[in-house]
Design a protein around this motif. Structure first.
Motif, mmCIF file in Angstrom:
data_model
loop_
_atom_site.group_PDB
_atom_site.id
_atom_site.type_symbol
_atom_site.label_atom_id
_atom_site.label_comp_id
_atom_site.label_asym_id
_atom_site.label_seq_id
_atom_site.Cartn_x
_atom_site.Cartn_y
_atom_site.Cartn_z
ATOM 1 N N HIS A 1 0.723 -1.175 0.082
ATOM 2 C CA HIS A 1 -0.251 0.092 0.098
ATOM 3 C C HIS A 1 0.963 1.146 0.107
ATOM 4 O O HIS A 1 0.655 2.359 -0.705
ATOM 5 C CB HIS A 1 -0.947 -0.042 1.289
ATOM 6 N N ILE A 2 1.769 1.328 0.658
ATOM 7 C CA ILE A 2 2.776 2.710 1.023
ATOM 8 C C ILE A 2 3.763 2.591 -0.588
ATOM 9 O O ILE A 2 3.794 3.611 -0.710
ATOM 10 C CB ILE A 2 3.525 2.371 2.435
ATOM 11 N N VAL A 3 4.439 1.372 -0.814
ATOM 12 C CA VAL A 3 5.211 1.665 -1.708
ATOM 13 C C VAL A 3 4.853 1.579 -3.293
ATOM 14 O O VAL A 3 5.112 2.481 -4.033
ATOM 15 C CB VAL A 3 6.239 0.150 -1.711
ATOM 16 N N LEU A 4 3.507 1.063 -3.378
ATOM 17 C CA LEU A 4 3.230 1.002 -4.724
ATOM 18 C C LEU A 4 1.902 2.020 -4.832
ATOM 19 O O LEU A 4 1.415 2.246 -6.215
ATOM 20 C CB LEU A 4 2.621 -0.556 -5.150
ATOM 21 N N PHE A 5 1.213 2.106 -3.789
ATOM 22 C CA PHE A 5 0.133 3.184 -3.909
ATOM 23 C C PHE A 5 0.150 4.578 -3.245
ATOM 24 O O PHE A 5 -0.828 5.135 -2.870
ATOM 25 C CB PHE A 5 -1.175 2.234 -3.502
ATOM 26 N N ASP A 6 1.249 4.873 -2.726
ATOM 27 C CA ASP A 6 1.579 5.989 -1.957
ATOM 28 C C ASP A 6 0.813 6.208 -0.902
ATOM 29 O O ASP A 6 0.309 7.284 -0.475
ATOM 30 C CB ASP A 6 1.323 7.297 -3.217
ATOM 31 N N VAL B 1 0.089 6.451 2.929
ATOM 32 C CA VAL B 1 0.761 7.426 4.289
ATOM 33 C C VAL B 1 0.507 6.820 5.458
ATOM 34 O O VAL B 1 -0.696 6.543 5.899
ATOM 35 C CB VAL B 1 0.197 8.613 4.300
ATOM 36 N N VAL B 2 1.625 6.303 5.984
ATOM 37 C CA VAL B 2 1.463 5.813 7.310
ATOM 38 C C VAL B 2 0.697 7.020 8.489
ATOM 39 O O VAL B 2 1.261 7.924 8.519
ATOM 40 C CB VAL B 2 2.778 5.386 8.023
ATOM 41 N N THR B 3 -0.357 6.503 9.244
ATOM 42 C CA THR B 3 -1.119 7.243 9.887
ATOM 43 C C THR B 3 -0.991 6.694 11.610
ATOM 44 O O THR B 3 -1.762 6.337 12.128
ATOM 45 C CB THR B 3 -2.568 7.257 9.816
ATOM 46 N N PRO B 4 0.077 6.781 12.419
ATOM 47 C CA PRO B 4 0.409 6.252 13.585
ATOM 48 C C PRO B 4 -0.802 6.750 14.538
ATOM 49 O O PRO B 4 -1.103 6.188 15.446
ATOM 50 C CB PRO B 4 1.826 6.560 13.905
ATOM 51 N N ASP B 5 -1.024 7.971 14.146
ATOM 52 C CA ASP B 5 -1.964 8.735 15.330
ATOM 53 C C ASP B 5 -3.619 8.018 15.115
ATOM 54 O O ASP B 5 -4.227 8.265 16.093
ATOM 55 C CB ASP B 5 -2.196 10.372 14.896
ATOM 56 N N LEU B 6 -3.803 7.221 14.327
ATOM 57 C CA LEU B 6 -5.018 6.700 13.952
ATOM 58 C C LEU B 6 -4.997 5.258 14.665
ATOM 59 O O LEU B 6 -5.979 4.455 14.690
ATOM 60 C CB LEU B 6 -5.612 6.601 12.468
ATOM 61 N N TYR C 1 -4.123 -1.487 11.032
ATOM 62 C CA TYR C 1 -3.497 -1.290 9.724
ATOM 63 C C TYR C 1 -2.932 -0.110 9.492
ATOM 64 O O TYR C 1 -3.412 0.994 10.049
ATOM 65 C CB TYR C 1 -4.768 -1.231 8.692
ATOM 66 N N PRO C 2 -1.508 0.161 9.173
ATOM 67 C CA PRO C 2 -0.644 1.296 9.382
ATOM 68 C C PRO C 2 -1.050 2.259 8.295
ATOM 69 O O PRO C 2 -0.816 3.685 8.513
ATOM 70 C CB PRO C 2 0.726 0.771 8.682
ATOM 71 N N VAL C 3 -1.930 2.144 7.315
ATOM 72 C CA VAL C 3 -2.399 3.206 6.435
ATOM 73 C C VAL C 3 -4.006 3.397 6.946
ATOM 74 O O VAL C 3 -4.909 2.981 6.114
ATOM 75 C CB VAL C 3 -2.217 2.848 5.090
ATOM 76 N N GLY D 1 -5.350 2.845 9.751
ATOM 77 C CA GLY D 1 -6.307 2.079 10.653
ATOM 78 C C GLY D 1 -7.363 1.050 10.069
ATOM 79 O O GLY D 1 -7.210 0.683 8.812
ATOM 80 N N VAL D 2 -8.424 1.032 10.784
ATOM 81 C CA VAL D 2 -9.472 -0.075 10.414
ATOM 82 C C VAL D 2 -10.183 0.593 9.235
ATOM 83 O O VAL D 2 -10.781 -0.238 8.328
ATOM 84 C CB VAL D 2 -10.586 0.061 11.592
ATOM 85 N N SER D 3 -10.207 1.913 8.882
ATOM 86 C CA SER D 3 -10.843 2.573 7.756
ATOM 87 C C SER D 3 -10.056 2.117 6.593
ATOM 88 O O SER D 3 -10.565 1.850 5.495
ATOM 89 C CB SER D 3 -10.970 4.021 8.015
ATOM 90 N N GLY D 4 -8.665 2.295 6.688
ATOM 91 C CA GLY D 4 -7.814 1.917 5.671
ATOM 92 C C GLY D 4 -7.913 0.466 5.439
ATOM 93 O O GLY D 4 -8.005 0.162 4.200
#
Length: 277
Positions: free
Chosen positions: A109-114, A116-121, A234-236, A238-241
């Motif tokens: 998700h991060i490498v191929l689809f840009d 963004v990691v969202t640790p706050d979520l 889920y790092p991108v 959270g559950v919504s991602g």
């Protein structure tokens, strides 16, 4: 007058009859309770929560009813499917595999689809054992005594483990369908095709895991619960991602790779030829 034919006892059911009878009873228990919950005004109240949880116990409850109806010892059956003395590596695998699949999907998700990691979520990591324990005790974990503890062994009497696992997966996926149409459930937010495919594929993996440990459902319960609980992490997004079409699609893709590798390695026997505790 010709004598009326006697009904066939549960103990004499064919695997096909077991599949039909178990599916009918499980759906009747769960769907009736979920219908009361959905159509009433209980919502998120304690009563609504209890109805939802009791509906989720339909697979377990149906299996207990059918074990008793077949004149088997329920306690002996429970002791067998909850056998805890198995190799620790299977507990470790059940805990680690959902993490590996989640991280693999996130990296893509991060490498191929840009993405963004969202640790706050994301929840704190210390909360994960609480999520996991709740799902084991009150959520999807308690489905496993029914699906993998009762229905799977019955079907494997007549079908290959791979076929039996796929059949259980189809019934399992169908069992969830009412939740797809009830607002407020996580199933209501998921892309339907991906969700159902995920359940069928996961059933194959859980079939192998149950067979490898001689029928104990404890590792399957952990893996099932872990897969549910980890969506929060889920790092991108959270559950919504994780439940978005892209996030769920990547998770299903990772699961597909794992299942294909498993079938290529283990064949259609899925662990029955080499059970190891």
């Amino acid at each position: 007058m010709p004598a009326r034919p006697h009904p066939v006892a549960v103990a004499d059911w064919s695997p096909r009859a077991t599949l039909l009878g178990y599916t009918t009873l499980t759906y009747a228990i769960s769907w009736s309770l979920w219908s009361v919950w959905a159509l009433s005004e209980t919502g998120a109240t304690l009563t609504g929560t209890v109805l939802f949880i009791l509906g989720g116990l339909g697979p377990f409850g149906a299996s207990v009813v059918l074990v008793r109806a077949s004149c088997r010892d329920v306690r002996a059956w429970l002791r067998g499917i909850f056998e805890a003395r198995i190799a620790l590596r299977y507990y470790a695998l059940a805990l680690a595999l959902p993490v590996a699949l989640l991280l693999g999907a996130a990296v893509i998700h991060i490498v191929l689809f840009d993405g963004v990691v969202t640790p706050d979520l994301l929840p704190g990591i210390i909360e994960y054992p609480l999520f996991l324990g709740f799902v084991v005790l009150f959520g999807g974990g308690l489905e496993e005594p029914g699906w993998r503890g009762y229905l799977l062994p019955e079907l494997q009497e007549a079908y290959s483990p791979l076929t039996a696992g796929l059949l259980v997966g189809v019934v399992w996926a169908g069992w969830h369908l009412p939740l797809v149409f009830i607002p407020g459930t996580i199933q209501h937010t998921l892309p339907l095709g991906l969700y159902l495919l995920q359940l069928v594929e996961l059933s194959v993996l859980l079939t192998w895991l149950a067979n490898r440990v001689g029928g104990s459902v404890l590792p399957a319960m952990l893996l099932h619960a872990g897969g549910n609980a980890l969506l929060n992490y889920y790092p991108v997004g959270g559950v919504s991602g994780a439940t978005s079409p892209l996030g769920l699609g990547l998770l299903v893709a990772m699961l597909t790779l794992a299942v294909v590798a498993l079938v290529l390695t283990a064949g259609t026997s899925l662990g029955t030829d080499r059970p190891a505790r």
